[in-house]
Design a protein around this motif. Structure first.
Motif, PDB file in Angstrom:
ATOM      1  N   TRP A 114     -72.633  16.122   4.674  1.00  0.00           N
ATOM      2  CA  TRP A 114     -73.519  17.137   4.295  1.00  0.00           C
ATOM      3  C   TRP A 114     -72.807  18.538   4.023  1.00  0.00           C
ATOM      4  O   TRP A 114     -73.137  19.315   3.032  1.00  0.00           O
ATOM      5  N   LYS A 115     -71.624  18.723   4.705  1.00  0.00           N
ATOM      6  CA  LYS A 115     -70.834  20.009   4.388  1.00  0.00           C
ATOM      7  C   LYS A 115     -70.107  19.977   3.248  1.00  0.00           C
ATOM      8  O   LYS A 115     -70.111  20.914   2.272  1.00  0.00           O
ATOM      9  N   LEU A 116     -69.467  18.834   2.911  1.00  0.00           N
ATOM     10  CA  LEU A 116     -68.786  18.624   1.621  1.00  0.00           C
ATOM     11  C   LEU A 116     -69.832  18.583   0.433  1.00  0.00           C
ATOM     12  O   LEU A 116     -69.597  19.235  -0.600  1.00  0.00           O
ATOM     13  N   ASN A 117     -71.086  17.861   0.559  1.00  0.00           N
ATOM     14  CA  ASN A 117     -72.092  17.986  -0.482  1.00  0.00           C
ATOM     15  C   ASN A 117     -72.710  19.642  -0.561  1.00  0.00           C
ATOM     16  O   ASN A 117     -72.772  19.767  -1.894  1.00  0.00           O
ATOM     17  N   LEU A 118     -72.602  20.302   0.367  1.00  0.00           N
ATOM     18  CA  LEU A 118     -72.960  21.827   0.233  1.00  0.00           C
ATOM     19  C   LEU A 118     -72.028  22.580  -0.634  1.00  0.00           C
ATOM     20  O   LEU A 118     -72.207  23.277  -1.314  1.00  0.00           O
ATOM     21  N   LYS A 119     -70.811  22.154  -0.357  1.00  0.00           N
ATOM     22  CA  LYS A 119     -69.488  22.773  -0.919  1.00  0.00           C
ATOM     23  C   LYS A 119     -69.801  22.493  -2.651  1.00  0.00           C
ATOM     24  O   LYS A 119     -69.502  23.246  -3.447  1.00  0.00           O
ATOM     25  N   VAL A 120     -69.712  21.067  -2.781  1.00  0.00           N
ATOM     26  CA  VAL A 120     -69.901  20.692  -4.188  1.00  0.00           C
ATOM     27  C   VAL A 120     -70.873  21.126  -4.806  1.00  0.00           C
ATOM     28  O   VAL A 120     -70.942  21.491  -6.119  1.00  0.00           O
ATOM     29  N   ALA A 121     -72.281  21.211  -4.261  1.00  0.00           N
ATOM     30  CA  ALA A 121     -73.404  21.796  -5.034  1.00  0.00           C
ATOM     31  C   ALA A 121     -73.023  23.166  -5.274  1.00  0.00           C
ATOM     32  O   ALA A 121     -73.755  23.591  -6.374  1.00  0.00           O
ATOM     33  N   ALA A 122     -72.743  24.066  -4.315  1.00  0.00           N
ATOM     34  CA  ALA A 122     -72.385  25.148  -4.427  1.00  0.00           C
ATOM     35  C   ALA A 122     -71.459  25.726  -5.735  1.00  0.00           C
ATOM     36  O   ALA A 122     -71.612  26.693  -6.692  1.00  0.00           O
ATOM     37  N   GLY A 123     -70.287  24.847  -5.872  1.00  0.00           N
ATOM     38  CA  GLY A 123     -69.490  24.838  -6.878  1.00  0.00           C
ATOM     39  C   GLY A 123     -70.203  24.567  -8.270  1.00  0.00           C
ATOM     40  O   GLY A 123     -69.918  25.312  -9.219  1.00  0.00           O
ATOM     41  N   LEU A 124     -70.948  23.583  -8.273  1.00  0.00           N
ATOM     42  CA  LEU A 124     -71.837  23.235  -9.500  1.00  0.00           C
ATOM     43  C   LEU A 124     -72.884  24.239  -9.884  1.00  0.00           C
ATOM     44  O   LEU A 124     -73.044  24.688 -11.045  1.00  0.00           O
TER      45      LEU A 124
END
Length: 142
Positions: A114-124
């Motif tokens: 979920w931490k990586l998902n938040l980073k990817v989502a924030a980047g997108l």
């Protein structure tokens, strides 16, 4: 029975997609770099994708062949992520749609974080805001 090489199929599929979009781009005015037409950008992207595809095809001839396998669960999760993006973007906004897409599609990975998902989502989301502000696109982000 001969094994279908996964790397070769990937290269061929990418080449087909690149050719499809590249030939479609030729239906629009291409122009030149000083006065770009609507067909220039998709044509440039298609040429780059075709070069990558050709490199993948050539490389597949020298690498050890790997068997082609389909995972219906992962295919369903990726399609579900796209569906979640579409529905959330339509009923809420595109920011929520991007977050939903990332979290659903990440379930197709080996170890969703979920931490990586938040980073990817924030980047997108940052890229989407940049497109909106810098290119003037009308995106329903908020």
């Amino acid at each position: 029975m001969q094994m279908i090489d996964r790397n070769l199929v990937r290269g061929l599929l990418l080449a087909a997609i690149a050719l499809g979009f590249g030939l479609g781009a030729l239906n629009y005015k291409v122009g030149d770099f000083a006065r770009a037409g609507p067909g220039l950008f998709p044509l440039m992207v298609s040429v780059i994708l075709l070069a990558i595809a050709l490199a993948m095809i050539v490389r597949s001839r020298f690498d050890t062949p790997r068997p082609l396998a389909f995972n219906p669960r992962n295919i369903a999760l990726i399609l579900g992520g796209l569906l979640a993006f579409t529905l959330a973007s339509h009923f809420v906004n595109m920011t929520v749609g991007i977050v939903c897409m990332v979290f659903v599609a990440s379930l197709a990975g080996r170890s969703p974080s979920w931490k990586l998902n938040l980073k990817v989502a924030a980047g997108l989301v940052a890229v989407a805001f940049a497109f909106k502000e810098l290119l003037g696109l009308n995106l329903p982000l908020i």
